[in-house]
Design an enzyme around this catalytic site. Structure first.
Site, PDB file in Angstrom:
ATOM      1  N   TYR A  60       0.843  -1.199   0.000  1.00  0.00           N
ATOM      2  CA  TYR A  60       0.000   0.000   0.000  1.00  0.00           C
ATOM      3  C   TYR A  60       0.873   1.242   0.000  1.00  0.00           C
ATOM      4  O   TYR A  60       1.843   1.307   0.739  1.00  0.00           O
ATOM      5  CB  TYR A  60      -0.903   0.023   1.252  1.00  0.00           C
ATOM      6  CG  TYR A  60      -2.353  -0.025   0.840  1.00  0.00           C
ATOM      7  CD1 TYR A  60      -2.944   1.088   0.240  1.00  0.00           C
ATOM      8  CD2 TYR A  60      -3.109  -1.182   0.996  1.00  0.00           C
ATOM      9  CE1 TYR A  60      -4.253   1.031  -0.189  1.00  0.00           C
ATOM     10  CE2 TYR A  60      -4.414  -1.236   0.565  1.00  0.00           C
ATOM     11  CZ  TYR A  60      -4.989  -0.119  -0.029  1.00  0.00           C
ATOM     12  OH  TYR A  60      -6.277  -0.174  -0.466  1.00  0.00           O
ATOM     13  N   GLU A  81      -0.525   4.909  -0.451  1.00  0.00           N
ATOM     14  CA  GLU A  81      -1.313   6.129  -0.684  1.00  0.00           C
ATOM     15  C   GLU A  81      -0.424   7.351  -0.554  1.00  0.00           C
ATOM     16  O   GLU A  81       0.409   7.434   0.352  1.00  0.00           O
ATOM     17  CB  GLU A  81      -2.456   6.209   0.334  1.00  0.00           C
ATOM     18  CG  GLU A  81      -3.549   5.191   0.043  1.00  0.00           C
ATOM     19  CD  GLU A  81      -4.692   5.266   1.040  1.00  0.00           C
ATOM     20  OE1 GLU A  81      -4.505   5.838   2.125  1.00  0.00           O
ATOM     21  OE2 GLU A  81      -5.777   4.740   0.719  1.00  0.00           O
ATOM     22  N   ASP A 103      -7.623  13.552 -24.687  1.00  0.00           N
ATOM     23  CA  ASP A 103      -7.636  12.147 -24.276  1.00  0.00           C
ATOM     24  C   ASP A 103      -7.012  11.333 -25.411  1.00  0.00           C
ATOM     25  O   ASP A 103      -7.655  11.069 -26.423  1.00  0.00           O
ATOM     26  CB  ASP A 103      -9.084  11.725 -24.011  1.00  0.00           C
ATOM     27  CG  ASP A 103      -9.207  10.255 -23.622  1.00  0.00           C
ATOM     28  OD1 ASP A 103      -8.202   9.524 -23.714  1.00  0.00           O
ATOM     29  OD2 ASP A 103     -10.324   9.857 -23.241  1.00  0.00           O
ATOM     30  N   THR A 130      -4.658   5.953 -21.679  1.00  0.00           N
ATOM     31  CA  THR A 130      -4.504   4.608 -21.137  1.00  0.00           C
ATOM     32  C   THR A 130      -3.075   4.205 -21.447  1.00  0.00           C
ATOM     33  O   THR A 130      -2.422   4.799 -22.306  1.00  0.00           O
ATOM     34  CB  THR A 130      -5.452   3.598 -21.815  1.00  0.00           C
ATOM     35  OG1 THR A 130      -5.204   3.634 -23.223  1.00  0.00           O
ATOM     36  CG2 THR A 130      -6.913   3.938 -21.555  1.00  0.00           C
ATOM     37  N   LYS A 171      -3.207   0.470 -24.705  1.00  0.00           N
ATOM     38  CA  LYS A 171      -3.680   0.378 -26.094  1.00  0.00           C
ATOM     39  C   LYS A 171      -2.456   0.441 -27.017  1.00  0.00           C
ATOM     40  O   LYS A 171      -1.584  -0.400 -26.902  1.00  0.00           O
ATOM     41  CB  LYS A 171      -4.737   1.449 -26.348  1.00  0.00           C
ATOM     42  CG  LYS A 171      -5.972   1.214 -25.450  1.00  0.00           C
ATOM     43  CD  LYS A 171      -7.093   2.206 -25.660  1.00  0.00           C
ATOM     44  CE  LYS A 171      -8.226   1.933 -24.680  1.00  0.00           C
ATOM     45  NZ  LYS A 171      -9.292   2.952 -24.765  1.00  0.00           N
ATOM     46  N   ARG A 227      -2.580  -2.698 -18.292  1.00  0.00           N
ATOM     47  CA  ARG A 227      -3.814  -1.911 -18.160  1.00  0.00           C
ATOM     48  C   ARG A 227      -3.600  -0.856 -17.103  1.00  0.00           C
ATOM     49  O   ARG A 227      -3.312  -1.162 -15.945  1.00  0.00           O
ATOM     50  CB  ARG A 227      -4.976  -2.799 -17.716  1.00  0.00           C
ATOM     51  CG  ARG A 227      -5.282  -3.909 -18.657  1.00  0.00           C
ATOM     52  CD  ARG A 227      -6.671  -4.433 -18.407  1.00  0.00           C
ATOM     53  NE  ARG A 227      -7.617  -3.620 -19.124  1.00  0.00           N
ATOM     54  CZ  ARG A 227      -7.894  -3.773 -20.416  1.00  0.00           C
ATOM     55  NH1 ARG A 227      -7.293  -4.709 -21.127  1.00  0.00           N
ATOM     56  NH2 ARG A 227      -8.757  -2.995 -21.013  1.00  0.00           N
TER      57      ARG A 227
HETATM   58  C1  PLP Z   1     -10.271   3.264 -23.899  1.00  0.00           C
HETATM   59  C2  PLP Z   1     -10.566   4.691 -23.681  1.00  0.00           C
HETATM   60  C3  PLP Z   1     -10.733   5.235 -22.399  1.00  0.00           C
HETATM   61  C4  PLP Z   1     -10.935   4.416 -21.159  1.00  0.00           C
HETATM   62  O1  PLP Z   1     -10.083   3.503 -20.824  1.00  0.00           O
HETATM   63  P1  PLP Z   1     -10.377   2.352 -19.755  1.00  0.00           P
HETATM   64  O2  PLP Z   1      -9.008   1.964 -19.423  1.00  0.00           O
HETATM   65  O3  PLP Z   1     -11.182   1.328 -20.479  1.00  0.00           O
HETATM   66  O4  PLP Z   1     -11.107   2.959 -18.603  1.00  0.00           O
HETATM   67  C5  PLP Z   1     -10.876   6.596 -22.277  1.00  0.00           C
HETATM   68  N1  PLP Z   1     -10.884   7.398 -23.343  1.00  0.00           N
HETATM   69  C6  PLP Z   1     -10.764   6.921 -24.594  1.00  0.00           C
HETATM   70  C7  PLP Z   1     -10.793   7.866 -25.731  1.00  0.00           C
HETATM   71  C8  PLP Z   1     -10.614   5.551 -24.809  1.00  0.00           C
HETATM   72  O5  PLP Z   1     -10.537   5.085 -26.053  1.00  0.00           O
END
Ligand code: PLP
Length: 416
Positions: free
Chosen positions: A54, A56, A200, A226, A229, A235
């Site tokens: 942990y 925090e 994003d 993220t 991807k 993840r």
């Molecule tokens: C995949 C994605 C997210 C969210 O990701 P998670 O890890 O599934 O919560 C946020 N914004 C965009 C544009 C995404 O493609």
């Protein structure tokens, strides 16, 4: 298979399902645009004893003792993130992309304030103000849409909408837009109305890291991503921002919406960032785009209707209306034949979200296993056969066998 002797002995039920999943990932052509294959090094870090700890707070300011190693790990991850993306500040604690985005809202606005993002059916993410998401329930949402004729973002229209509604935050980013974004234009729009520009880059962060997509970092107040991807890490999520926003962002992540960070993930993110800093990652990112373009060209030649007419990133969005098959029927037939992707709404879709007109696919995973333009041509041929005859079980079975033979020649990272 990686060695999981203890798991095998203790819980054979879960073990054998993981083993089956590993086989599925080996034998199939995985084209879900948000997925990838991580390296063994990333898998090892994320399966480590760091899950026991942990911590925090932030390095040097933790609420529990025993942080000698964790502080160093998190600091390394932060420094690598800053170096890779040229950011002033990085926070590597968000549990994933969605919590990272929630932290951005918490850092800058109050319930009832106005945000502006790309509409979900046009390729925006749930967290960009969809009605079913907390982002659409707590904030006043004005969604912008794609141009009906071109399928492209229309920056003039976005500017007009922004002037009319004066959002506090403008969200730029997507999960299904096959083109690059013009961050300079988004900056101009945000400046015109005094909004925070929030980019994003969840989907295309790996392309930014590899230098084949413009970087939002010089333009945006804050960037979320993220890590799993196109960036090819575990993840997780990450926030990058200007120095002036560093405190607000850190406070919003912890204690704002999260408790203890997932240290095993932080370590794996650090490893993935080290990989993304290697010169070879640039080749990887460039090949992702080359593959997407090759696949797009081959499918266009076969009469497929690609939204925006093609791609300049890692993904393709295809309207199947002219092929007389729905996205769902196509996606299921393709999966049965070993090509895995998802059904997806297309802009101005006349069908329902759970049974839409299109499919979305991406080249990040197949590029990780070494597929190049030649393999894209094979995939386009198979896809066309399947989509033209989705009920021909014999043909699907034959293609599944051919797919498996091809995959056997391209062992993916992380799997043996
Ligand atoms: C995949 C994605 C997210 C969210 O990701 P998670 O890890 O599934 O919560 C946020 N914004 C965009 C544009 C995404 O493609």
């Amino acid at each position: 298979m990686h060695r999981m002797e203890n798991l095998k002995n203790y819980d054979s039920e879960i073990y054998s399902l993981i083993e089956k999943e590993e086989k599925r990932q080996f034998d199939k052509i995985r084209m879900i645009a948000s997925e990838n294959y991580v390296s063994k090094a990333v898998l090892e870090a994320s399966g480590s004893v760091l899950t026991n700890k942990y911590s925090e707070g932030y390095a040097g300011k933790r609420y529990y003792e025993g942080q000698q190693n964790i502080d160093e790990i998190e600091t390394i991850a932060i420094e690598r993130a800053k170096e890779l993306f040229g950011a002033d500040h990085a926070n590597v604690q968000p549990y994933s992309g969605s919590p990272a985005n929630m932290a951005v809202y918490l850092a800058f606005i109050k319930p009832g304030d106005t945000i502006m993002g790309l509409a979900l059916p046009h390729g925006g993410h749930l967290t960009h103000g969809s009605k079913v998401s907390i982002s659409g329930k707590y904030f006043n949402v004005v969604s912008y849409e794609l141009d009906k004729e071109t399928g492209l973002l229309n920056y003039g229209t976005i500017m007009e909408l922004a002037k009319e509604h004066k959002p506090k935050i403008i969200v730029a980013g997507h999960s299904a837009y096959p083109r690059q974004l013009d961050f300079k234009k988004f900056r101009e729009i945000a400046d015109e109305v005094g909004a925070i520009l929030f980019v994003d880059m969840a989907h295309f962060a790996g392309l930014v890291a590899g230098g084949v997509h413009p970087s939002p970092v010089p333009y945006a107040d804050v960037v979320s991503t993220t890590t799993h991807k196109s960036l090819r890490g575990p993840r997780g999520g990450m926030l990058l921002c200007k120095e002036e926003h560093a405190k607000a962002i850190d406070k919003a992540v912890f204690p704002g919406i999260q408790g203890g960070p997932h240290n095993h993930t932080t370590a794996a993110i650090a490893v993935a960032l080290k990989e993304a800093l290697e010169p070879s990652f640039k080749d990887y990112a460039a090949q992702i785009v080359k593959n997407a373009k090759a696949l797009a060209d081959a499918l266009k030649e076969k009469g497929y209707n690609l939204i925006t007419g093609g791609t300049d990133n890692h993904l393709l969005l295809i309207d199947l209306t002219n092929k007389n098959v729905t996205g769902k029927i196509a996606a299921k037939a393709l999966d049965n034949a070993g090509i895995v992707l998802n059904y997806n709404a297309v802009p101005y879709d006349t069908r329902k979200p759970f049974d839409p007109s299109g499919i979305r696919l991406g080249t990040s995973s197949v590029t990780s296993r070494g597929f190049r333009e030649n393999e894209m041509l094979m995939i386009a041929d198979w896809m066309d056969q399947i989509i033209s005859n989705p009920e021909d079980e014999k043909m699907l079975e034959k293609i599944a066998g051919d797919v498996k033979d091809l995959c056997a020649k391209f062992p993916p990272p992380g799997l043996d």
